[in-house]
Enzyme design. Structure first.
Site, mmCIF file in Angstrom:
data_model
loop_
_atom_site.group_PDB
_atom_site.id
_atom_site.type_symbol
_atom_site.label_atom_id
_atom_site.label_comp_id
_atom_site.label_asym_id
_atom_site.label_seq_id
_atom_site.Cartn_x
_atom_site.Cartn_y
_atom_site.Cartn_z
ATOM 1 N N GLU A 80 27.959 40.301 34.898
ATOM 2 C CA GLU A 80 27.754 39.183 35.821
ATOM 3 C C GLU A 80 26.870 39.620 36.970
ATOM 4 O O GLU A 80 26.616 38.844 37.888
ATOM 5 C CB GLU A 80 29.093 38.734 36.419
ATOM 6 N N CYS A 112 33.679 37.668 32.274
ATOM 7 C CA CYS A 112 34.188 39.025 32.025
ATOM 8 C C CYS A 112 34.202 39.438 30.562
ATOM 9 O O CYS A 112 34.665 40.524 30.243
ATOM 10 C CB CYS A 112 35.580 39.168 32.617
ATOM 11 N N THR A 153 40.264 42.975 44.465
ATOM 12 C CA THR A 153 40.190 43.574 43.135
ATOM 13 C C THR A 153 38.760 43.828 42.632
ATOM 14 O O THR A 153 38.568 44.710 41.798
ATOM 15 C CB THR A 153 40.896 42.671 42.092
ATOM 16 N N ARG A 199 44.693 28.614 41.518
ATOM 17 C CA ARG A 199 45.811 28.750 40.566
ATOM 18 C C ARG A 199 45.399 28.353 39.161
ATOM 19 O O ARG A 199 46.023 28.751 38.179
ATOM 20 C CB ARG A 199 46.978 27.864 41.018
ATOM 21 N N HIS A 234 42.344 41.878 28.799
ATOM 22 C CA HIS A 234 41.519 41.795 30.002
ATOM 23 C C HIS A 234 42.420 41.918 31.232
ATOM 24 O O HIS A 234 43.525 41.386 31.265
ATOM 25 C CB HIS A 234 40.720 40.485 30.043
ATOM 26 N N LYS A 239 48.974 42.179 36.934
ATOM 27 C CA LYS A 239 50.005 41.179 36.666
ATOM 28 C C LYS A 239 49.709 40.395 35.376
ATOM 29 O O LYS A 239 50.589 40.226 34.530
ATOM 30 C CB LYS A 239 50.039 40.218 37.867
ATOM 31 N N ASN A 266 39.213 45.352 39.238
ATOM 32 C CA ASN A 266 38.672 44.519 38.170
ATOM 33 C C ASN A 266 37.175 44.772 38.027
ATOM 34 O O ASN A 266 36.399 44.384 38.893
ATOM 35 C CB ASN A 266 38.939 43.044 38.502
ATOM 36 N N SER A 296 35.912 33.978 31.912
ATOM 37 C CA SER A 296 36.080 32.635 32.465
ATOM 38 C C SER A 296 35.017 31.703 31.928
ATOM 39 O O SER A 296 33.906 32.117 31.612
ATOM 40 C CB SER A 296 35.992 32.686 33.992
#
Ligand SMILES: [Zn+2]
Lengths: 349, 129
Positions: A80, A112, A153, A199, A234, A239, A266, A296
């Site tokens: 990216e 990603c 991240t 979210r 990924h 989490k 990340n 994404s």
């Protein structure tokens, strides 16, 4: 059979702790670090970018196994953060590893998962006989706006995987993908920092696509999670991969070696290729590896991999390049001011 | 410097491509068309340097031109390559980390970029080995 011929990862030397970023924004660093499962992240040096990291990763891969440069028929760099909007990173990598001029090259983008898209493209070209070896790289100097959740991240790193037919160190038994149009994260042309749907990046995006591709793979292969020794998902934070692996029935032990994110952050397109590298650093012949990337926008690529005897043979020298564990060790810590300078967040007049 | 001039030296900068004289065994970086010792008797052949070497001497740059200002302080060193010839390059380390005789190895880095819209020049720097 088609598979990974050699691999190499690259991680810059600098680090910043999650708590140091939180300090600047008046946030609770310990809470954020625990919530994300990310203690620190890598920071590129002032003279490092996606091209330099891709070159270093590819050179490490070639240090482990010397393949004829003129037999490298394709190079794909997924990122990216290509340094140029127009001018291919992949051509510079080709020049710097001596693979030019008889080769094809292109830069890939799919948030990603651009790196794993490169692996699939190389597989197709190798299996059809178009090329002998292909090089797929995933690398990023990830951007997160100051004060945004992504800043905790967004890090830097990447890995190169050479794909071929001749005595792979790991055979790729199958690959499959799961793709939809989902607006969870994007960056418009000319914008420095990405935008995200908050979210919205969880359930309908990451979890739906990773599970979609993973279930597809298990179904097509007729396997269950316990058939695999290792799994890599990924890792935008710790989490998400921990949660999705549990939902799918994989254990913490299976995802352990490939989970670099707690100390790396990340690396976007670099995340899964680095996770594969970290797993190959410790894998033994016969080990079976399950991989699912996520990009994404949105999509996931899954891979079923079996490590071969070649990884311990004379043609492959695993210790000729640093392991991910070695690359993560001995980081140099920056405070936020130096970090801002490194990331070009200070505008010089 | 013009874009074509960078480009012509690209293989030297990216991959340390130089040459050596087969007659007397002397290495050259940047490459030379004629061996100064053997002259017409010299046979010049292409050679890619390994990129391993040692610091022969160095200087810490604390005040630099605009293009390099953000990087100060940084070390510029004369590197003695293991093949015996020398080259000048940046060594990436803390100013108190570098010393004469320190072993170094090559890395691929950005050398500089011409503003925000110009070409980005890549090449070889060194790090402690
Ligand atoms: Zn001579």
């Amino acid at each position: 059979m088609v598979g990974i011929i050699t691999y190499g990862a690259y991680i810059p030397r600098y680090r910043i702790k999650t708590e140091e970023i939180a300090r600047v924004w008046g946030a609770n660093g310990a809470e954020i670090a625990a919530g994300l499962g990310v203690k620190e992240k890598s920071v590129p040096d002032l003279d490092e970018d996606t091209i330099t990291m891709s070159v270093e990763a590819a050179r490490y891969a070639l240090a482990r196994r010397d393949i004829p440069r003129d037999a490298i028929g394709a190079i794909y760099v997924g990122s990216e953060s290509h340094p140029y909007a127009v001018k291919p990173s992949s051509a510079t990598v080709g020049e710097a590893i001596g693979a030019t001029p008889v080769m094809t090259a292109a830069d890939f983008e799919f948030a990603c998962k651009a790196g794993t898209a490169g692996i699939q493209t190389c597989m197709g070209m190798v299996m059809s006989g178009m090329i002998e070896y292909g090089c797929a790289i995933g690398a990023d100097t990830a951007q997160g706006a100051p004060g945004d959740a992504l800043e905790y991240t967004a890090s830097a790193g990447g890995a190169a995987l050479f794909i071929g037919n001749e005595k792979p160190i790991a055979e790729i038994n199958r690959t499959c993908s799961f793709t939809t149009d989902t607006p969870d994260f994007w960056r418009r042309e000319g914008q420095t920092y990405p935008s995200h749907g908050g979210r919205f990046s969880g359930d309908p995006a990451y979890f739906k696509h990773v599970q979609g591709a993973a279930h597809l793979m298990l179904e097509q292969m007729g396997t269950v999670p316990s058939d695999y020794d290792y799994a890599i998902f990924h890792q935008p934070n710790a989490k998400f991969p921990r949660k999705v692996s549990k939902m799918l029935g994989f254990t913490a032990e299976q995802i352990g070696p490939g989970l670099a994110v707690p100390r790396l952050g990340n690396t976007y397109s670099g995340a899964v290729p680095v996770g594969i590298s970290a797993t190959l650093d410790v894998a033994k012949p016969g080990d079976r590896i399950f991989v699912t990337s996520y990009g994404s926008g949105a999509g996931s690529d899954a891979f079923d991999i079996t490590v071969t005897d070649t990884i311990e043979s004379d043609v492959f020298n695993r210790s000729a390049a640093p392991t991910v564990e070695e690359l993560l060790a001995n980081g140099k810590y920056l405070d936020y001011a130096l970090y801002a300078k490194h990331k070009g967040k200070i505008v010089m007049q | 410097m013009s874009v074509p001039r960078y480009w012509r030296k690209q293989q030297n900068r990216y991959n340390l491509k130089g040459n050596y004289c087969e007659t007397c065994g002397r290495y050259f970086f940047p490459p030379r068309v004629l061996c100064p010792d053997c002259r017409r008797d010299g046979k010049i052949v292409d050679y890619e340097f390994s990129g391993n070497g040692t610091v022969r001497t160095f200087s810490i740059i604390r005040t630099a031109s605009d293009d390099y200002d953000l990087q100060t302080p940084y070390a510029i060193a004369i590197i003695e390559l293991e093949e015996g010839t020398c080259m000048t390059a940046q060594v990436i380390c803390e100013p108190d980390e570098i010393s004469i005789g320190m072993p170094v190895k090559r890395v691929f880095r950005k050398i500089f970029s011409e503003g925000d819209s110009g070409v980005i020049v890549y090449g070889t720097k060194f790090v402690p080995a």
